[in-house]
Scaffold this active site. Structure first.
Site, PDB file in Angstrom:
ATOM      1  N   ASP A  10      33.940  95.660   3.275  1.00  0.00           N
ATOM      2  CA  ASP A  10      34.998  96.391   3.987  1.00  0.00           C
ATOM      3  C   ASP A  10      35.033  97.801   3.420  1.00  0.00           C
ATOM      4  O   ASP A  10      34.407  98.089   2.397  1.00  0.00           O
ATOM      5  CB  ASP A  10      36.354  95.689   3.764  1.00  0.00           C
ATOM      6  CG  ASP A  10      37.495  96.433   4.452  1.00  0.00           C
ATOM      7  OD1 ASP A  10      37.298  96.880   5.596  1.00  0.00           O
ATOM      8  OD2 ASP A  10      38.566  96.596   3.843  1.00  0.00           O
ATOM      9  N   CYS A  73      35.467  94.501   7.913  1.00  0.00           N
ATOM     10  CA  CYS A  73      36.104  95.727   8.408  1.00  0.00           C
ATOM     11  C   CYS A  73      36.144  95.719   9.937  1.00  0.00           C
ATOM     12  O   CYS A  73      35.099  95.646  10.597  1.00  0.00           O
ATOM     13  CB  CYS A  73      35.324  96.932   7.914  1.00  0.00           C
ATOM     14  SG  CYS A  73      36.049  98.486   8.439  1.00  0.00           S
ATOM     15  N   THR A  75      36.809  98.185  11.873  1.00  0.00           N
ATOM     16  CA  THR A  75      36.193  99.393  12.418  1.00  0.00           C
ATOM     17  C   THR A  75      34.671  99.265  12.477  1.00  0.00           C
ATOM     18  O   THR A  75      34.046  99.621  13.475  1.00  0.00           O
ATOM     19  CB  THR A  75      36.615 100.614  11.566  1.00  0.00           C
ATOM     20  OG1 THR A  75      38.041 100.621  11.456  1.00  0.00           O
ATOM     21  CG2 THR A  75      36.153 101.903  12.195  1.00  0.00           C
ATOM     22  N   GLU A 152      49.016  99.556   2.059  1.00  0.00           N
ATOM     23  CA  GLU A 152      48.440  99.786   0.726  1.00  0.00           C
ATOM     24  C   GLU A 152      49.490 100.216  -0.285  1.00  0.00           C
ATOM     25  O   GLU A 152      49.286 100.110  -1.486  1.00  0.00           O
ATOM     26  CB  GLU A 152      47.298 100.806   0.818  1.00  0.00           C
ATOM     27  CG  GLU A 152      46.113 100.169   1.524  1.00  0.00           C
ATOM     28  CD  GLU A 152      44.855 100.976   1.480  1.00  0.00           C
ATOM     29  OE1 GLU A 152      44.869 102.118   0.983  1.00  0.00           O
ATOM     30  OE2 GLU A 152      43.836 100.452   1.967  1.00  0.00           O
ATOM     31  N   HIS A 188      44.247  95.113   7.486  1.00  0.00           N
ATOM     32  CA  HIS A 188      45.528  95.198   6.778  1.00  0.00           C
ATOM     33  C   HIS A 188      46.681  94.498   7.496  1.00  0.00           C
ATOM     34  O   HIS A 188      47.702  94.197   6.878  1.00  0.00           O
ATOM     35  CB  HIS A 188      45.925  96.660   6.578  1.00  0.00           C
ATOM     36  CG  HIS A 188      45.061  97.395   5.602  1.00  0.00           C
ATOM     37  ND1 HIS A 188      43.694  97.482   5.741  1.00  0.00           N
ATOM     38  CD2 HIS A 188      45.383  98.077   4.480  1.00  0.00           C
ATOM     39  CE1 HIS A 188      43.203  98.195   4.735  1.00  0.00           C
ATOM     40  NE2 HIS A 188      44.203  98.572   3.953  1.00  0.00           N
TER      41      HIS A 188
HETATM   42  N1  DGL Z   1      39.232  98.140   7.071  1.00  0.00           N
HETATM   43  C1  DGL Z   1      39.624  99.018   8.161  1.00  0.00           C
HETATM   44  C2  DGL Z   1      39.628  98.215   9.453  1.00  0.00           C
HETATM   45  O1  DGL Z   1      39.848  97.026   9.467  1.00  0.00           O
HETATM   46  C3  DGL Z   1      40.986  99.630   7.914  1.00  0.00           C
HETATM   47  C4  DGL Z   1      41.008 100.602   6.753  1.00  0.00           C
HETATM   48  C5  DGL Z   1      40.200 101.844   6.989  1.00  0.00           C
HETATM   49  O2  DGL Z   1      40.502 102.598   7.921  1.00  0.00           O
HETATM   50  O3  DGL Z   1      39.237 102.030   6.254  1.00  0.00           O
HETATM   51  O4  DGL Z   1      39.420  98.767  10.489  1.00  0.00           O
END
Ligand code: DGL
Length: 271
Positions: A10, A73, A75, A152, A188
């Protein structure tokens, strides 16, 4: 039977929500986690940069000879998964497909909400996956860039006025669209489930992408004879690209357990 570890990566800490689910349903598996804490956030980056970062994250994890890699992740899963799958000869799992399957299964009215990072929303990945499974489904999507820093900083509990204000602002149009299902498309957001659930009301089902992904990974490993059936608890190792102290301090928020002493810093730009 395959006793090799499962790699998980991630942009930082958030992927620990996915690791937690993997560990919960497959306690005997060894897990190697990489959090790119030196280069986060990923959530507003372009595809080119994300592919480059994700390739380095994968190359690092592959030094452990994993049997599979989980892209925790949201993204990277929405934006670079196809490239990573094409380049690697082991299974690479993202979070989109299994979440879309769950949403298609759960929705009664075909109206599905989606919250995620800016890059995830603009990728259109969830729309494509859901359309294939539930033609005509209507997604109401909202990018929620301020939720990651809030979580966070430990601001995600019901009763936290700042978190409640942000959630209601982001989710108002999703609620107004009459969705009966809400995909939490970012690492998150599982921590915000109580708050989001309270805002959306009892008739809306929340889909936790990490939980769905972990179940999907388990099934896939079983079908392919790749599960570790050795008795006993698996080992968990953590690597980050920035300070280990910061990671350890925050990791307990996501994991609900202490990881200090088990975290190592690496130079991800060397991969
Ligand atoms: N881990 C990212 C997601 O799930 C969120 C945190 C970031 O923007 O790096 O998209």
């Amino acid at each position: 039977m395959d006793t090799r570890p499962i790699g998980v990566f991630d942009s930082g800490l958030g992927g620990l929500t996915v690791l937690r689910e993997l560990a919960r349903i497959m306690p005997e598996e060894d897990l190697v986690y990489f959090g790119d804490t030196g280069r986060l956030p990923y959530g507003n980056r372009s595809k080119d940069i994300l592919v480059k970062y994700a390739q380095q994250d994968m190359t690092f994890l592959r030094t452990f000879d994993p049997k599979a890699i989980v892209v925790a992740c949201g993204t990277v899963s929405t934006t670079a998964l196809d490239v990573l799958q094409e380049e690697n000869d082991i299974p690479v799992f993202g979070v989109v497909e299994s979440a879309a399957q769950a949403a298609a299964h759960v929705t009664r009215n075909g109206r599905v909400g989606l919250v995620a990072t800016r890059t995830s929303i603009s990728s259109g990945a969830y729309e494509r996956a859901l359309e294939a499974l539930y033609p005509g489904a209507a997604i109401t999507a909202r990018a929620c860039p301020l939720l990651v820093p809030l979580v966070e900083n430990g601001r995600f509990q019901p009763g936290d006025i700042v978190a409640e204000t942000m959630v209601s602002e982001y989710l108002a149009p999703v609620k107004a669209a009459g969705v009966d299902t809400l995909i939490l498309g970012c690492t998150h957001y599982p921590l915000m489930k109580p708050l989001m659930g309270a805002y959306m009301g009892p008739d809306v089902t929340l889909v936790d992408v990490g939980e769905q992904c972990a179940r999907w990974v388990k099934k896939q490993l079983e079908w392919n004879g790749l599960r570790n059936e050795r008795p006993g608890a698996g080992k968990h190792r953590y690597y980050v690209s920035d300070s280990t102290e910061d990671f350890s301090a925050q990791a307990s928020i996501f994991l609900g357990e202490d990881v200090s002493g088990e975290v190592e810093q690496i130079d991800i730009t060397a991969y």
